[in-house]
Write a protein that holds these residues in place. Structure first.
Motif, PDB file in Angstrom:
ATOM      1  N   UNK A  49       0.829  -1.202   0.000  1.00  0.00           N
ATOM      2  CA  UNK A  49       0.000   0.000   0.000  1.00  0.00           C
ATOM      3  C   UNK A  49       0.868   1.258   0.000  1.00  0.00           C
ATOM      4  N   UNK A  50       1.905   1.286   0.814  1.00  0.00           N
ATOM      5  CA  UNK A  50       2.818   2.442   0.850  1.00  0.00           C
ATOM      6  C   UNK A  50       3.501   2.615  -0.499  1.00  0.00           C
ATOM      7  N   UNK A  51       3.949   1.525  -1.105  1.00  0.00           N
ATOM      8  CA  UNK A  51       4.599   1.592  -2.415  1.00  0.00           C
ATOM      9  C   UNK A  51       3.635   2.142  -3.476  1.00  0.00           C
ATOM     10  N   UNK A  52       2.386   1.691  -3.452  1.00  0.00           N
ATOM     11  CA  UNK A  52       1.382   2.171  -4.406  1.00  0.00           C
ATOM     12  C   UNK A  52       1.121   3.658  -4.227  1.00  0.00           C
ATOM     13  N   UNK A  53       0.994   4.124  -2.989  1.00  0.00           N
ATOM     14  CA  UNK A  53       0.767   5.548  -2.727  1.00  0.00           C
ATOM     15  C   UNK A  53       1.958   6.370  -3.207  1.00  0.00           C
ATOM     16  N   UNK A  54       3.161   5.887  -2.973  1.00  0.00           N
ATOM     17  CA  UNK A  54       4.349   6.610  -3.445  1.00  0.00           C
ATOM     18  C   UNK A  54       4.369   6.716  -4.960  1.00  0.00           C
ATOM     19  N   UNK A  55       3.982   5.647  -5.653  1.00  0.00           N
ATOM     20  CA  UNK A  55       3.934   5.700  -7.117  1.00  0.00           C
ATOM     21  C   UNK A  55       2.930   6.731  -7.609  1.00  0.00           C
ATOM     22  N   UNK A  56       1.811   6.866  -6.908  1.00  0.00           N
ATOM     23  CA  UNK A  56       0.809   7.843  -7.304  1.00  0.00           C
ATOM     24  C   UNK A  56       1.282   9.275  -7.065  1.00  0.00           C
ATOM     25  N   UNK A  57       2.164   9.459  -6.104  1.00  0.00           N
ATOM     26  CA  UNK A  57       2.639  10.802  -5.775  1.00  0.00           C
ATOM     27  C   UNK A  57       3.851  11.233  -6.592  1.00  0.00           C
TER      28      UNK A  57
END
Length: 164
Positions: free
Chosen positions: A27-35
């Motif tokens: 989840x953290x990795x996915x959020x970072x990719x979106x940012x």
């Protein structure tokens, strides 16, 4: 004397805790990719799968040319493409050039919206949409956009108009 070869760990995770930890990391990795900015994502793509799946113009033509010719009602693949854009009339025409140099009409597309007023684009940033006749210099088979075309802009007429 027997040696105990089992690794000793101070941390013991249950399966449920390990699964929650793994999902949290994803989840953290996915959020970072979106940012991340799009340019970073592009670089990451090119560094991974994107660099291994390159296309050539020939491979793209092999994939799409026959279907495009059928859809256009024209079985002939032109040697060269010409795009004629008419802003006031609100249409764009696609013309082909045969190997003999003969030009032939392929299809007309409506222009739904365009910025600026009628007349040529004179300089970069003037918010005018180019109007005129342009040749397609090449196909860009590895574009991030579906089947991108490199348009020969500005044309000789545009350059002459800008000099006046």
């Amino acid at each position: 004397m027997q040696l105990n070869l089992k690794p000793q760990s101070k941390f013991k995770l249950s399966r449920k805790t390990a699964a929650v930890l793994l999902l949290s990391i994803l989840l953290i990795f996915t959020v970072l990719l979106l940012l991340l900015p799009a340019s970073w994502l592009r670089r990451a793509y090119l560094f991974t799968t994107g660099r291994f799946f390159r296309h050539s113009v020939e491979s793209r033509l092999a994939d799409f040319a026959n279907a495009a010719a059928e859809r256009l009602g024209n079985p002939e693949i032109p040697e060269q493409l010409i795009i004629a854009a008419f802003k006031q009339e609100k249409f764009l025409e696609l013309w082909g050039v045969r190997a003999s140099g003969e030009k032939y009409f392929i299809k007309r597309y409506p222009i739904i919206a365009a910025s600026g007023v009628s007349g040529p684009k004179l300089r970069e940033g003037d918010k005018q949409v180019p109007e005129g006749i342009y040749s397609v210099e090449s196909l860009h088979p590895n574009s991030y956009f579906y089947l991108a075309l490199k348009i020969a802009y500005p044309s000789k007429d545009d350059v002459d108009m800008a000099k006046k």
